[in-house]
Design a protein around this motif. Structure first.
Motif, mmCIF file in Angstrom:
data_model
loop_
_atom_site.group_PDB
_atom_site.id
_atom_site.type_symbol
_atom_site.label_atom_id
_atom_site.label_comp_id
_atom_site.label_asym_id
_atom_site.label_seq_id
_atom_site.Cartn_x
_atom_site.Cartn_y
_atom_site.Cartn_z
ATOM 1 N N ALA A 183 -3.211 -2.808 -5.924
ATOM 2 C CA ALA A 183 -3.284 -3.708 -4.768
ATOM 3 C C ALA A 183 -2.688 -3.053 -3.533
ATOM 4 O O ALA A 183 -3.187 -3.238 -2.422
ATOM 5 C CB ALA A 183 -2.582 -5.027 -5.073
ATOM 6 N N ALA A 184 -1.624 -2.267 -3.708
ATOM 7 C CA ALA A 184 -1.016 -1.563 -2.573
ATOM 8 C C ALA A 184 -1.991 -0.555 -1.984
ATOM 9 O O ALA A 184 -2.138 -0.458 -0.763
ATOM 10 C CB ALA A 184 0.274 -0.874 -3.010
ATOM 11 N N VAL A 185 -2.679 0.172 -2.849
ATOM 12 C CA VAL A 185 -3.684 1.131 -2.385
ATOM 13 C C VAL A 185 -4.816 0.396 -1.681
ATOM 14 O O VAL A 185 -5.300 0.829 -0.628
ATOM 15 C CB VAL A 185 -4.219 1.984 -3.560
ATOM 16 N N GLU A 186 -5.226 -0.723 -2.238
ATOM 17 C CA GLU A 186 -6.287 -1.518 -1.610
ATOM 18 C C GLU A 186 -5.847 -2.024 -0.237
ATOM 19 O O GLU A 186 -6.621 -1.997 0.726
ATOM 20 C CB GLU A 186 -6.675 -2.693 -2.507
ATOM 21 N N SER A 188 4.388 5.003 -0.926
ATOM 22 C CA SER A 188 5.497 4.944 -1.877
ATOM 23 C C SER A 188 6.579 3.960 -1.466
ATOM 24 O O SER A 188 7.299 3.430 -2.304
ATOM 25 C CB SER A 188 6.108 6.327 -2.079
ATOM 26 N N ARG A 189 6.713 3.688 -0.188
ATOM 27 C CA ARG A 189 7.757 2.750 0.254
ATOM 28 C C ARG A 189 7.202 1.383 0.642
ATOM 29 O O ARG A 189 7.942 0.507 1.060
ATOM 30 C CB ARG A 189 8.558 3.349 1.400
ATOM 31 N N LEU A 190 5.901 1.188 0.451
ATOM 32 C CA LEU A 190 5.264 -0.059 0.851
ATOM 33 C C LEU A 190 5.900 -1.278 0.183
ATOM 34 O O LEU A 190 6.154 -2.288 0.825
ATOM 35 C CB LEU A 190 3.764 -0.001 0.549
ATOM 36 N N GLY A 191 6.178 -1.181 -1.105
ATOM 37 C CA GLY A 191 6.744 -2.311 -1.832
ATOM 38 C C GLY A 191 8.115 -2.727 -1.338
ATOM 39 O O GLY A 191 8.487 -3.892 -1.432
ATOM 40 N N LYS A 192 8.868 -1.789 -0.801
ATOM 41 C CA LYS A 192 10.215 -2.088 -0.310
ATOM 42 C C LYS A 192 10.209 -2.684 1.094
ATOM 43 O O LYS A 192 11.223 -3.170 1.565
ATOM 44 C CB LYS A 192 11.061 -0.817 -0.295
ATOM 45 N N MET A 193 9.060 -2.613 1.771
ATOM 46 C CA MET A 193 8.957 -3.142 3.134
ATOM 47 C C MET A 193 8.835 -4.653 3.122
ATOM 48 O O MET A 193 8.354 -5.249 2.169
ATOM 49 C CB MET A 193 7.691 -2.610 3.828
ATOM 50 N N THR A 194 9.255 -5.247 4.225
ATOM 51 C CA THR A 194 8.972 -6.664 4.428
ATOM 52 C C THR A 194 7.612 -6.765 5.103
ATOM 53 O O THR A 194 7.085 -5.772 5.645
ATOM 54 C CB THR A 194 10.022 -7.337 5.322
ATOM 55 N N PHE A 195 7.047 -7.932 5.094
ATOM 56 C CA PHE A 195 5.772 -8.143 5.776
ATOM 57 C C PHE A 195 5.920 -7.818 7.260
ATOM 58 O O PHE A 195 5.049 -7.182 7.851
ATOM 59 C CB PHE A 195 5.282 -9.576 5.563
ATOM 60 N N GLY A 196 7.032 -8.210 7.849
ATOM 61 C CA GLY A 196 7.286 -7.931 9.259
ATOM 62 C C GLY A 196 7.333 -6.441 9.542
ATOM 63 O O GLY A 196 6.817 -5.971 10.556
#
Length: 70
Positions: free
Chosen positions: A28-31, A49-57
């Motif tokens: 889903a992150a790649v998508e 690689s750091r996408l999951g640690k980010m907030t939506f903002g």
């Protein structure tokens, strides 16, 4: 994109929600990265690689900075 393409509950999406808490797996992150590139022309593949640690903002800020060429 999160709601329509990745079927995330819209009530969960707030500026301070971490993306990993939305139960987005690596596919889903790649998508999401691909959708952002197609929709906005912003390549976030280096940030995968750091996408999951980010907030939506933070994600919105990252896309905006890419749109502004920063």
């Amino acid at each position: 994109m999160l709601v329509d393409d990745l079927e995330v509950d819209p009530d969960l999406i707030t500026p301070d929600v971490r993306l990993d808490s939305l139960e987005l797996d690596s596919l889903a992150a790649v998508e999401l990265i691909t959708l952002i590139k197609e929709q906005f022309g912003v390549d976030l593949s280096e940030d995968e690689s750091r996408l999951g640690k980010m907030t939506f903002g933070e994600l919105v800020e990252l896309v905006n900075s890419g749109l502004n060429g920063s």
